[in-house]
Design a protein around this motif. Structure first.
Motif, PDB file in Angstrom:
ATOM      1  N   LEU A 126       0.858  -1.182   0.000  1.00 51.15           N
ATOM      2  CA  LEU A 126       0.000   0.000   0.000  1.00 51.15           C
ATOM      3  C   LEU A 126       0.898   1.237   0.000  1.00 51.15           C
ATOM      4  O   LEU A 126       1.721   1.406   0.889  1.00 51.15           O
ATOM      5  CB  LEU A 126      -0.881   0.022   1.252  1.00 51.15           C
ATOM      6  CG  LEU A 126      -2.100  -0.890   1.229  1.00 51.15           C
ATOM      7  CD1 LEU A 126      -2.809  -0.832   2.564  1.00 51.15           C
ATOM      8  CD2 LEU A 126      -3.046  -0.512   0.109  1.00 51.15           C
ATOM      9  N   ARG A 127       0.731   2.062  -1.012  1.00 46.24           N
ATOM     10  CA  ARG A 127       1.508   3.295  -1.024  1.00 46.24           C
ATOM     11  C   ARG A 127       0.805   4.294  -0.116  1.00 46.24           C
ATOM     12  O   ARG A 127      -0.387   4.556  -0.288  1.00 46.24           O
ATOM     13  CB  ARG A 127       1.600   3.847  -2.444  1.00 46.24           C
ATOM     14  CG  ARG A 127       2.845   4.666  -2.701  1.00 46.24           C
ATOM     15  CD  ARG A 127       3.314   4.521  -4.150  1.00 46.24           C
ATOM     16  NE  ARG A 127       2.212   4.710  -5.081  1.00 46.24           N
ATOM     17  CZ  ARG A 127       1.955   5.869  -5.684  1.00 46.24           C
ATOM     18  NH1 ARG A 127       2.683   6.933  -5.445  1.00 46.24           N
ATOM     19  NH2 ARG A 127       0.960   5.960  -6.543  1.00 46.24           N
ATOM     20  N   PRO A 128       1.521   4.822   0.889  1.00 45.87           N
ATOM     21  CA  PRO A 128       0.831   5.753   1.784  1.00 45.87           C
ATOM     22  C   PRO A 128       0.433   7.023   1.036  1.00 45.87           C
ATOM     23  O   PRO A 128       1.125   7.444   0.115  1.00 45.87           O
ATOM     24  CB  PRO A 128       1.873   6.059   2.859  1.00 45.87           C
ATOM     25  CG  PRO A 128       3.189   5.740   2.245  1.00 45.87           C
ATOM     26  CD  PRO A 128       2.945   4.679   1.209  1.00 45.87           C
TER      27      PRO A 128
END
Ligand SMILES: *Cc1c(COP(=O)(O)O)cnc(C)c1O
Ligand code: SF4
Length: 334
Positions: free
Chosen positions: A7-9
């Motif tokens: 998950l890319r923040p």
């Protein structure tokens, strides 16, 4: 083994404010447009560089050289032409600038320029030539402006403006709000900002807590020109502001090729209201050098407003206003 999902923040608002699109080629590539399709000029960049926040660019339509969001930021070759009647200080602000960072032009209201910084560079901006470098006081210098406010018991409203006042860190804003809280005659605090539209993540919990604190009533005037600027993230930002007790208003500028038709203006009012935002002003363009290609005549504007009034309830019709240098207030035309 379970799949690992990376998950890319989400970028923070500060990251989004730093990581702006400033290279026109990057923007055009993103939108799959060729410069030959656009009235683009690199010369216009020297005067006023390109600045486009990524969340805003993401709402532009790829392949559309007439996209209403793109046209607001496109360095246009017409900016380089001289037009009679267009100047560098069209609203005469420099004459109502008693102290660095303070404009006191209207009765009962004073405006503080908290920063010259903006997330976006709107090509029609009337402050594009404003001497911001002379108007960015250090904290100790703010004392002069606060003393001025304290000394004038008739000032009941403080307008935080810029640039974009929400471009400053929360701790600076907190400090300013605390100083204003010490002045009991200040009953209203108004924030004029494009950041909830440009970078909706700016409206975070810390900011909402700050805005909830003052005894003075806080209102926030968005600056949205076209319904396409509104998306789910903007809607969520508006909802957070409302939960903090902030009254939401909007002002737009009437811009040729962007919102100078009945459908665009009507949809804008309706979509804003669906987010709980009331239209406040529709401004005629300030005749700032480099903006002539956006001009809509007063006759056309008045006709549009009459059409708008015929199809919307009164509370969804903005006031048509124009700033005339030397006049004591905005001139409301309709
Ligand atoms: C527009 C403006 C105001 C506020 O005017 P309202 O009619 O109250 O919205 C105050 N000060 C300055 C310098 C302005 O340009
Ligand atoms: S956000 Fe407002 S002050 Fe900033 S460039 Fe746009 S119109 Fe000008």
């Amino acid at each position: 083994m379970p799949d690992i999902i990376a998950l890319r923040p989400e970028p923070s608002w500060q990251d989004s404010l730093t990581d702006l699109i400033t290279d026109p080629d990057e923007l055009f590539q993103l939108l799959q447009l060729k410069t030959s399709e656009l009235p683009y000029s690199t010369a216009a960049l020297q005067d006023f560089p390109l600045r486009v926040p990524r969340p805003y660019a993401a709402r532009m339509q790829t392949g559309d050289p007439r996209d209403p969001l793109l046209l607001q930021v496109l360095p246009d070759l017409h900016e380089m032409l001289a037009y009679p009647g267009y100047s560098k200080d069209p609203v005469g602000e420099r004459h109502s600038n008693p102290l660095p960072g303070l404009l006191h032009k209207y009765q009962g209201r004073a405006l503080l320029v908290l920063t010259g910084n903006c997330a976006i560079h709107c090509r029609y901006c009337f402050r594009r030539h404003f001497p911001y470098a002379d108007n960015r006081p250090a904290r100790h210098e703010w004392q002069q402006s606060l003393d001025y406010l304290a000394g004038d018991r008739d000032i009941h409203e403080v307008i935080l403006s810029g640039g974009d006042p929400l471009a400053i860190p929360d701790r600076h804003l907190a400090w300013m709000l605390e100083q204003l809280a010490a002045l009991p005659q200040i009953r209203r605090i108004r924030i004029h900002t494009r950041l909830p539209i440009m970078i909706p993540a700016r409206i975070n919990t810390t900011l909402c807590a700050l805005l909830q604190k003052p005894k003075a009533r806080v209102s926030l005037v968005l600056h949205c020109n076209h319904a396409r600027e509104l998306d789910a993230d903007v809607a969520a930002a508006c909802a957070r502001l409302q939960s903090a007790g902030v009254t939401l208003l909007n002002q737009s500028v009437l811009l040729k090729g962007i919102n100078d038709n009945l459908a665009a203006l009507r949809t804008l009012s309706e979509e804003l209201f669906s987010l709980g935002v009331l239209p406040y002003y529709l401004h005629l363009l300030d005749k700032v050098q480099g903006s002539a290609h956006f001009d809509v005549s007063e006759t056309t504007a008045l006709a549009l407003l009459a059409q708008l009034r015929a199809c919307l309830p009164g509370y969804l019709v903005p006031r048509l206003a124009r700033e005339i240098a030397g006049e004591p207030g905005k001139t409301v035309l309709a």
